[in-house]
Every structure is written in C-alpha cells, then in structure tokens.
Design a protein around this motif. Structure first.
Motif, PDB file in Angstrom:
ATOM      1  N   TYR A  23      42.073  46.981  41.165  1.00  0.00           N
ATOM      2  CA  TYR A  23      41.914  46.392  42.504  1.00  0.00           C
ATOM      3  C   TYR A  23      42.378  47.359  43.595  1.00  0.00           C
ATOM      4  O   TYR A  23      41.664  47.590  44.581  1.00  0.00           O
ATOM      5  CB  TYR A  23      42.707  45.084  42.569  1.00  0.00           C
ATOM      6  N   ASP A  31      37.359  41.927  42.661  1.00  0.00           N
ATOM      7  CA  ASP A  31      38.808  42.097  42.491  1.00  0.00           C
ATOM      8  C   ASP A  31      39.561  41.597  43.713  1.00  0.00           C
ATOM      9  O   ASP A  31      40.602  40.939  43.597  1.00  0.00           O
ATOM     10  CB  ASP A  31      39.150  43.566  42.224  1.00  0.00           C
ATOM     11  N   TRP A  35      42.375  38.575  43.609  1.00  0.00           N
ATOM     12  CA  TRP A  35      43.779  38.729  44.006  1.00  0.00           C
ATOM     13  C   TRP A  35      44.111  37.923  45.254  1.00  0.00           C
ATOM     14  O   TRP A  35      45.252  37.475  45.420  1.00  0.00           O
ATOM     15  CB  TRP A  35      44.135  40.205  44.170  1.00  0.00           C
TER      16      TRP A  35
END
Length: 339
Positions: A23, A31, A35
């Motif tokens: 990420y 990604d 997150w």
C-alpha cells in the motif's frame, strides 16, 4: 487481502505487514480503499498507522551516494587542659556538651552556607530522555538526551548568567538589558561548551556540542559566537547556522529552514539527503551505544524523510531496513551485519 486483528497492531506490526508495505509503496486504489476501511474501523490505531507509514517511506527513499568519510574533640582538649580536672566536673561536662554542640552547629551552618553560595546546579539527562529547565532569571532551557547544563546557584547567578553545556540544549533567554550601548555584567547571558562560547542579551538559539558536531543555530535575536580553540568570533543574525570546522573556524550559512536543527525538540530527525553516518552518530549520542557497520561504504548512503527518536528500537528498525542488515547487540555495541 487477509483480514487480521489490527486492533493489536503496533508500529512494528504494520512495518512487517506485506499488504501495508505494498500500500505504501504503490498506492493502488484497492489498497488505499482497504486501509481507509481499516482505519475507519480502528481509528484508535491512527497514530501507529501514521508513524509506520512515515518510517516505511524513509526506508523506501534510501538512495546510495558514493562520498568518502572524512572524520571538631581536638579543639576541646586544648581548652580542657587549662581547667582543673577535679572541680565542677559535672558542670564542665554539661558545659562541654553545650559548647561543642554550639560550635558544631555553627561550623555546619557556615560550611553549608559556604558550599551553597559557591556551588553550581548541574542538571543532566539520561540516554533517550529530555528535560525542561527553568533558570533563576526565568530563562528556559530544553535539554536533549545525554546532555547536561551547569550554572551558579543563589546570588552568584544574579551577577553572572553563565551556563556550561555538554550535549545539546535549546535556549529561550530572558531579556534584561534595555541599553545595548551599556551592557552590565549581570545582564549578559553566556552559554559555553568545551569548544564554543555564545554571548547574548536576549534571544532563542540552539547549541549543539557533540563529539561529531559543534554548532549554533540562531532562531531569534542576536548573538556573538566564539571558537575557543582558534579565538575566531562571529556575529550571527536570525536564521544563521554557525558550524565549527576541523580547523576550529566557523562556517556560517543561512539554510532555507532550521527545522532539521530543531527537530530533536519534537523527538525527531528531519533528513534531506542526510548521510547514514550522521543518523548513526545521532543514535549513538542519544542512546549511548556504539554502532559498527560491516562496510564503511554504507555510511555514505543518503536518505530523505523523518525518523522518530523517542525509541531506540524504532531507530534501529529503520536502519536495519534501509541498509538491509541484521542487528546484533553485544553489551553497548550494536553490529549491523549483512544478510
């Protein structure tokens, strides 16, 4: 991506998570979305997440650059011999004890008074510790780790505002003088290390006196700096950075920002193409370990970014990953070994 128990994640866990590394490195939409979802569900981990992101960013920014390394009974006995031993014995014993008690008290009082009014106050910090110190005149000093200051206590301070520095300290000096053309002795403020002497009227400055670096950064006001070895003197203006060279002479410049010189007050190192050798030197100053590199060429690798200095482990983790080495500790020596 695998669902994990992020509630228990520490900074090191993020740094060793392959999904997190991907990420930070590539910033792919999937990604980023993942997150963002993790943080929405575990907002209490925002600080660890941000710190890990910064540290990993530093690691990924490492760029090698090939640059070479330069671098009181005896007193009573006299009185008692002149008095008849067989007279008033009981009374003499009482008188003796009373007199000696008074003498001892007076001696103790004068001894303590002499010590108190002529001694210095010394304040030190341990490895990894910082302290705020208020001087008798209201001036403030922030001490970096592994540093110390010493100054006169009581009335001596009022006539001699002198501070001895070993390590690194950030000063906010109280302004006493009103007439710059007639500066009295007690109005001057002097901070001195083993190599530098800084004289000010009222100002804010940073004095660094480490084995590998001696420099003064002037934030506000006006100071005179003197190299004790060569006797060279310079007048600094706000924004000036005066660094002592190997010949005990100053190199003065005005960087775009003195944030890197003051970042230690926030427990950080701000780096712009900073050599690993300088980062290691700062680690050794802050935590008292000796770092041994397997290859001296590694010392010339340069990096950009921010490193948190409030943890020995965090600093070592960054160095380990930047240099792709293993860490081995033996007493106060830390060996960075090739993988």
């Amino acid at each position: 991506m695998q669902v994990k128990n992020y509630l228990n994640y520490a900074i090191e866990d993020f740094l060793e998570d392959n999904d997190f590394i991907r990420y930070v490195k590539y910033q792919r939409d999937a990604d980023v979305q993942f997150w963002n979802g993790v943080l929405a569900q575990h907002s209490e981990k925002q600080r660890e997440f941000d710190e890990a992101k910064i540290q990993l960013g530093v690691i990924l920014s490492a760029v090698p650059v090939a640059i070479p390394i330069d671098l009181t009974d005896s007193l009573w006995n006299t009185i008692e011999t002149s008095i008849t031993q067989n007279k008033r014995k009981t009374r003499m014993v009482k008188l003796r004890n009373f007199w000696l008690g008074g003498v001892a008290a007076c001696l103790a009082f004068f001894a303590y008074g002499g010590w108190y009014f002529s001694s210095n106050v010394t304040i030190t910090t341990k490895y990894g510790e910082q302290k705020m110190v208020a001087l008798p005149d209201g001036s403030k000093v922030r001490l970096n780790a592994n540093s110390s200051i010493s100054y006169a206590r009581a009335f001596n301070w009022n006539t001699n505002r002198y501070v001895s520095v070993d390590g690194e300290a950030y000063f906010e000096v109280k302004h006493l003088n009103q007439n710059t053309a007639n500066v009295k002795r007690g109005e001057r403020f002097i901070a001195e290390s083993n190599k530098l002497r800084v004289e000010v009227l009222g100002t804010i400055f940073n004095l660094k006196a480490r084995p590998n670096m001696h420099q003064v950064t002037l934030v506000n006001g006006k100071v005179s700096v003197k190299a004790i070895g060569s006797g060279q003197e310079k007048i600094l203006k706000p924004g000036d950075l005066a660094r002592l060279g190997t010949n005990d002479r100053f190199v003065v410049n005005q960087p775009k920002s003195f944030a890197p010189q003051l970042s230690w007050t926030s427990h950080k190192i701000l780096m712009t193409q900073t050599r690993i050798a300088d980062v290691i030197a700062e680690f050794e100053n802050l935590y008292g370990y000796k770092v041994i590199l397997p290859d001296t060429a590694m010392a010339n690798k340069r990096i950009d970014g921010t490193i948190a200095t409030d943890s020995k482990e965090t600093m070592l983790f960054v160095l380990k990953n930047i240099l792709n080495v293993n860490v081995k500790q033996e007493g106060k020596n830390i060996y960075l070994e090739k993988r």
